[in-house]
Design a protein around this motif. Structure first.
Motif, PDB file in Angstrom:
ATOM      1  N   ASN A  66     -27.170  33.061  -2.500  1.00  0.00           N
ATOM      2  CA  ASN A  66     -27.032  32.794  -3.935  1.00  0.00           C
ATOM      3  C   ASN A  66     -25.582  32.578  -4.365  1.00  0.00           C
ATOM      4  O   ASN A  66     -25.284  32.575  -5.557  1.00  0.00           O
ATOM      5  N   ALA A  67     -24.703  32.389  -3.399  1.00  0.00           N
ATOM      6  CA  ALA A  67     -23.277  32.307  -3.741  1.00  0.00           C
ATOM      7  C   ALA A  67     -22.907  30.951  -4.318  1.00  0.00           C
ATOM      8  O   ALA A  67     -23.427  29.919  -3.912  1.00  0.00           O
ATOM      9  N   ILE A  68     -21.962  30.991  -5.237  1.00  0.00           N
ATOM     10  CA  ILE A  68     -21.352  29.769  -5.775  1.00  0.00           C
ATOM     11  C   ILE A  68     -20.725  28.987  -4.618  1.00  0.00           C
ATOM     12  O   ILE A  68     -20.173  29.566  -3.692  1.00  0.00           O
ATOM     13  N   GLU A  69     -20.793  27.667  -4.725  1.00  0.00           N
ATOM     14  CA  GLU A  69     -20.372  26.807  -3.626  1.00  0.00           C
ATOM     15  C   GLU A  69     -19.520  25.662  -4.157  1.00  0.00           C
ATOM     16  O   GLU A  69     -19.739  25.190  -5.263  1.00  0.00           O
ATOM     17  N   ARG A  83     -19.143  28.596   0.457  1.00  0.00           N
ATOM     18  CA  ARG A  83     -19.738  29.548  -0.486  1.00  0.00           C
ATOM     19  C   ARG A  83     -18.748  30.687  -0.697  1.00  0.00           C
ATOM     20  O   ARG A  83     -18.054  31.075   0.236  1.00  0.00           O
TER      21      ARG A  83
ATOM     22  N   ARG B 334     -37.634  33.437  -6.723  1.00  0.00           N
ATOM     23  CA  ARG B 334     -37.885  34.773  -7.290  1.00  0.00           C
ATOM     24  C   ARG B 334     -37.809  34.687  -8.819  1.00  0.00           C
ATOM     25  O   ARG B 334     -36.965  33.960  -9.356  1.00  0.00           O
ATOM     26  N   LEU B 336     -36.483  36.367 -11.919  1.00  0.00           N
ATOM     27  CA  LEU B 336     -35.434  37.370 -12.133  1.00  0.00           C
ATOM     28  C   LEU B 336     -35.694  38.206 -13.374  1.00  0.00           C
ATOM     29  O   LEU B 336     -34.951  39.144 -13.656  1.00  0.00           O
ATOM     30  N   GLU B 340     -35.824  33.994 -16.521  1.00  0.00           N
ATOM     31  CA  GLU B 340     -34.963  33.308 -15.545  1.00  0.00           C
ATOM     32  C   GLU B 340     -35.636  33.235 -14.176  1.00  0.00           C
ATOM     33  O   GLU B 340     -36.122  34.235 -13.657  1.00  0.00           O
ATOM     34  N   LEU B 342     -35.011  32.110 -10.192  1.00  0.00           N
ATOM     35  CA  LEU B 342     -34.125  31.689  -9.111  1.00  0.00           C
ATOM     36  C   LEU B 342     -34.894  30.651  -8.298  1.00  0.00           C
ATOM     37  O   LEU B 342     -35.958  30.946  -7.746  1.00  0.00           O
ATOM     38  N   LYS B 382     -28.179  27.154 -14.286  1.00  0.00           N
ATOM     39  CA  LYS B 382     -26.916  27.568 -13.664  1.00  0.00           C
ATOM     40  C   LYS B 382     -27.016  27.202 -12.190  1.00  0.00           C
ATOM     41  O   LYS B 382     -27.816  27.793 -11.447  1.00  0.00           O
ATOM     42  N   VAL B 383     -26.236  26.225 -11.782  1.00  0.00           N
ATOM     43  CA  VAL B 383     -26.260  25.826 -10.370  1.00  0.00           C
ATOM     44  C   VAL B 383     -25.434  26.818  -9.556  1.00  0.00           C
ATOM     45  O   VAL B 383     -24.265  27.058  -9.852  1.00  0.00           O
ATOM     46  N   LEU B 384     -26.059  27.434  -8.562  1.00  0.00           N
ATOM     47  CA  LEU B 384     -25.331  28.381  -7.712  1.00  0.00           C
ATOM     48  C   LEU B 384     -24.671  27.649  -6.558  1.00  0.00           C
ATOM     49  O   LEU B 384     -23.502  27.850  -6.263  1.00  0.00           O
ATOM     50  N   ASN B 385     -25.437  26.851  -5.894  1.00  0.00           N
ATOM     51  CA  ASN B 385     -24.908  26.073  -4.778  1.00  0.00           C
ATOM     52  C   ASN B 385     -25.837  24.883  -4.567  1.00  0.00           C
ATOM     53  O   ASN B 385     -26.756  24.670  -5.368  1.00  0.00           O
ATOM     54  N   HIS B 387     -28.192  24.402  -2.712  1.00  0.00           N
ATOM     55  CA  HIS B 387     -29.585  24.770  -2.461  1.00  0.00           C
ATOM     56  C   HIS B 387     -30.253  25.428  -3.669  1.00  0.00           C
ATOM     57  O   HIS B 387     -31.431  25.238  -3.895  1.00  0.00           O
ATOM     58  N   ARG B 388     -29.524  26.235  -4.376  1.00  0.00           N
ATOM     59  CA  ARG B 388     -30.162  27.120  -5.362  1.00  0.00           C
ATOM     60  C   ARG B 388     -29.588  27.005  -6.770  1.00  0.00           C
ATOM     61  O   ARG B 388     -28.405  26.722  -6.943  1.00  0.00           O
ATOM     62  N   VAL B 390     -30.362  28.814 -11.000  1.00  0.00           N
ATOM     63  CA  VAL B 390     -31.131  29.715 -11.858  1.00  0.00           C
ATOM     64  C   VAL B 390     -31.488  28.936 -13.119  1.00  0.00           C
ATOM     65  O   VAL B 390     -30.620  28.375 -13.783  1.00  0.00           O
TER      66      VAL B 390
END
Lengths: 601, 601
Positions: A66-69, A83, B334, B336, B340, B342, B382-385, B387-388, B390
């Motif tokens: 789930n890390a920022i990249e 990440r 998931r 959250l 929200e 994920l 909210k783009v985390l990376n 791949h993922r 929220v």
């Protein structure tokens, strides 16, 4: 009333805004993946002033999912999507205080990324990974005549598969071949003496599985390493330097204090284009379960300015240098006219580097002699891609010299102070330094496998620029430096030239004082210098150390094309022979006196 | 006076600003690398309105060395640093008019990148590369019993090296192994009949050099292809889809007119999150020196809205589909809490996709039945990376169903009109379409190796979403569709389910009309449908074609779990047998009448 409050809050904005945040109040607690919550908290304090994030003591776990990249160019590493656990961008007066916590990483995830920050401090924490970016293989059988040997490893820590005679190590979704490798001695926790003898040819190596945690090297073996030694294997570029521990770029007044780094798939700390940074009690060392710490340098600084201050640090068990401070030589690909130069970054691990910005002073130099011929101010920089940019200068000579040109950035050279540090038991050098700033290296302990301190500068291999102008190296202990074997010196100062390059008129380096040092040495080597003007080698004490095979094939002091040299008051003890001083015919103005135990060749 | 002029210029800003620029006035002329100048010119018109860049007719050359670069996620391609010839960002009312010029590319360099543009048109030009992203190897000897064969190639066009039995093709600094491959028939300029028979196992293939331009395949051969056929080899992911020809993202009212694409290391055109695009006389075809054109689809559209209009186009000789229009199924990793979710992008070639933005309507669905159960509006993403992300919704049901969930974006489904196009002689399908918008496919000519039109939708392999609701396919000619062999239909409409997925309650697709088409067929296949409600198969004419081996092992019309089906007025000619209609027991409300030449199984 409203107006008054508004004015008051503006007046007192700075002190009112100061805040200490207990991260536990934001769901950041031991026992779970806290990456998402830490990313959120870091983002929420961006743009705020005087914030301290306190981690109550414990182990905090960081996973990459789930890390920022972001795509990041990282000097001396392999660029790519990174990440980030702590993406610290545009922070002012931010402190991360770990209270002695361990930050444990579970994947290819960068612990700290610090960009465009001012007065930011990281303190009181330990960085480690559950699984290392290298593998340690203990030699359990060795057949020197057959050039085969058997290794055993911990398959939990260093999982691997063998297919078609090739061993591949699983590291965070990546299958790494043997690649770079080196034999360590578990007694000394250092590279074994003359380790190159045992290096494996990764491309030719073939192995045979012997049960679930043992395998035999059948091919690619030059000499079988001794039973009990540890073969460390660490992969190939461009997948072996993907995950440094801390990157700092375009920042000012940074500080790292009481931080331990046990591992990294790259360097411990890489700093780019940053003004003023202090390291105090930064420790890079292996944890209890491994011999080796970071995959590359403990610390590395490129294109910085102001002062780099390194005190009370311990750097050991790295697979590369302790400290490296330098600039970059960039190629001039073509003069476009109108004071615009099309430039190309010379080394692939500098691709994406911010070489210069408007206002910087640069020097144009001959790529043949690497001596500068004109200085100018940068008016604009247009980055084309990670390799090339167009730089416009305020002025250029009416005629440019024939032959290929390079450019270096004169504004971004820092001063360096190193005091009370220990650098030892690592592959490669203790310190590399090429900066035009003032350098003071005192009261340190160095015990490196190659040179102790290397003042090089090359427009050739790594394109690390910075002919020095003021270096003092004093009161240091150099212990068993050079146990790689060969001509490895406590101090080597010499530009590295290609066969197509030549010494120009005048020396490349200037003003290096190597004084009052203690050298505990098995090989009796002290200083090798080439193209240095103003070299002082005084009052050093050289004591014989019996720890490695004594060598006497190289001069203790070896001078080539130097000028203005003073060799005075140096003492020798325990070698049972005179140490040689060799001065080339093109070296001028050498004073040599009161050096009992030395002889001129 | 000054004030008046200012007001006047503001009043007339739009018409006054309109300008036609002859690129020759900016140093952009045939006979040299114009990338730098084109990059500069494009940058200089950014933010300006009503600009037309006219290229006087000629060949313009583009090299990658000085090109603008950015890390880019490109749907259905391999993400990475991309160098760009025309980086068209944030343009309004811009036209690029090639006047019939050829834009010749000399490296891994993206011709057109169009992002956040409105009313932008590319016209009158041809895109080609000096060296292709695949290799064509002519079979000159074939030994079917020994499972070996010899190929010959043009080493200028397809340079290669052979080492350790492996052949590697040099393509713009990259050494590509065989990887994907397919045998073409130079007579038909199409994949050879039943080409899968000849596919090479790239990993096991071993070759032996026979002189400088010939080599023999010794291993990895299932069946030796016939002498004279052409083995096309095109590398492996993630290095085989790095260089598409045109990417359009986040744009509106785009148009491509009279453009020819001869090659691409990826798709001819990939369009993401764009509203309204018109293709008129877009031609994707090989040039005279090659059999094959693009490495992947001619055109591909993901997550678009408004209308996609494709008219008067020719797509042939691609190594993948002609047209593909779809959305994306994204996994809910998931919940959250607090509305929200994920989410994780399901397919690796969609990593980095902009799945949704605030205001979009989305549907949550069961990952097991891929049927939706609730709709909601996106409040934030909210783009985390890559791949993922929220995603916060405006409302969620009080209880979420058990089992894994997915999500699809309902706002970004386009209408599709395809008229007067030819899609033929390519690997794979003619058209794939899964959109909730209105689809009209009329007056086209299809002759594809696999299905003619595939209406699929899968939450399984490619995660291409979009159960259809209104599709009309009429007045088209389907010529020799399915010469791959096997059950390949002019129309296949069926969601692709995994073994863990099952049909839910009610059909997945709705309202598909397949009427008034002419089917020139060697295998007598027409329509296969599964989970379709409202299927009309009327007034189609099926004529026997002798061009490929006649097949009679599959039903002409094959229905599974369909409802409300009309099969009426279809004609058959020349097969010398009745064509079979097979209706499963769980298909309901079927009307079948006036279909001479058909029989129910």
């Amino acid at each position: 009333m409203k107006t008054f409050l508004l004015v008051a809050s503006l007046l007192f904005a700075s002190p009112l805004a100061a805040e200490t945040i207990n991260v536990a109040d934001h769901g950041i607690v031991p026992g779970k993946d806290v990456t998402y919550e830490v990313n959120r908290l870091v983002e929420s304090v961006r743009g705020r002033d005087e914030i301290t994030l306190v981690f109550p003591k414990g182990q905090y776990d960081f996973h990459p999912e789930n890390a920022i990249e972001a795509y990041r160019a990282v000097a001396n590493h392999d660029n790519g999507l990174k990440r980030m656990a702590f993406p610290l961008f545009d922070c002012q007066n931010l402190t991360i205080d770990g209270s002695g916590s361990t930050f444990m990483f579970h994947g290819r995830l960068i612990p700290f990324t610090i960009e465009r920050c001012q007065n930011t401090k990281i303190m009181n924490l330990t960085i480690d990974w559950v699984r290392s970016f290298h593998a340690e293989l203990t030699v359990v059988e060795s057949d020197p005549s057959g050039k085969t040997f058997v290794v055993e490893t911990d398959i939990e820590k260093y999982p691997y598969t063998i297919k078609g005679g090739e061993v591949l190590f699983q590291r965070y979704g990546q299958d790494d071949p043997i690649g770079s490798n080196m034999v360590f001695d578990p007694e000394t926790r250092s590279p074994i003496y003359d380790t190159k003898r045992y290096s494996i040819n990764g491309a030719q190596a073939r192995v045979t599985a012997l049960g679930e945690k043992r395998f035999r090297f059948d091919k690619g073996v030059k000499n079988s390493p001794p039973v009990g030694s540890v073969l460390v294997v660490y992969g190939v570029h461009p997948t072996s330097r993907l995950c440094h521990a801390i990157q700092i770029t375009n920042s000012k007044d940074l500080s790292i204090e009481n931080v331990t780094i046990h591992d990294a798939g790259g360097m411990g700390l890489i700093v780019e284009r940053t003004e003023n940074i202090t390291l105090d009690q930064l420790v890079v060392t292996s944890n209890d379960e491994r011999i080796v710490a970071t995959r590359a340098d403990a610390t590395h600084f490129i294109g910085c300015k102001g002062k780099i201050q390194i005190e009370n640090c311990l750097f050991e068990h790295m697979l590369d240098d302790g400290v490296n401070v330098h600039g970059a030589y960039v190629k001039v690909e073509r003069y476009l006219g109108d004071r615009e130069f099309l430039c190309e970054i010379s080394h692939f691990q500098q691709w994406g580097l911010t070489f210069a910005e408007p206002g910087d002073r640069v020097a144009l130099l001959s790529r043949e002699t690497i001596l500068p011929f004109v200085e100018a101010t940068v008016q604009s920089v247009k980055v084309l891609n990670s390799h090339r940019f167009v730089m416009k200068l305020d002025a250029v000579p009416e005629e440019l010299p024939e032959g290929p040109l390079s450019v270096e950035n004169l504004t971004w050279y820092p001063d360096l102070v190193m005091r009370n540090n220990i650098i030892r038991e690592n592959r490669a050098r203790g310190v590399l330094v090429t900066t035009k700033g003032k350098v003071l290296i005192e009261d340190n302990y160095f015990s490196s496998q190659m040179h102790g301190i290397l003042i090089e500068g090359d427009n050739n291999k790594w394109y690390e620029s910075g002919a020095v102008g003021d270096v003092t190296i004093r009161h240091n202990v150099f212990h068993n430096v050079g146990f790689e074997g060969g001509a490895k010196y406590p101090l080597l100062a010499a530009p590295l030239l290609t066969s197509g390059q030549r010494m120009g008129e005048g020396q490349y380096h200037r003003n290096i004082r190597f004084v009052d040092n203690t050298i505990e040495s098995f090989n009796g080597l002290i200083v090798q210098a080439k193209s240095v003007s103003g070299l002082v080698i005084e009052n050093n004490e050289v004591k014989f150390s019996p720890d490695y095979p004594a060598g006497d094939s190289f001069p203790a002091i070896d001078l080539n094309y130097c000028d203005d040299v003073s060799i005075r008051g140096n003492q020798v003890d325990g070698f049972g022979r005179k140490l040689d001083v060799k001065v080339s015919a093109d070296t001028t103005n050498v004073i040599m006196e009161a050096n009992p135990g030395f002889q001129t060749e």
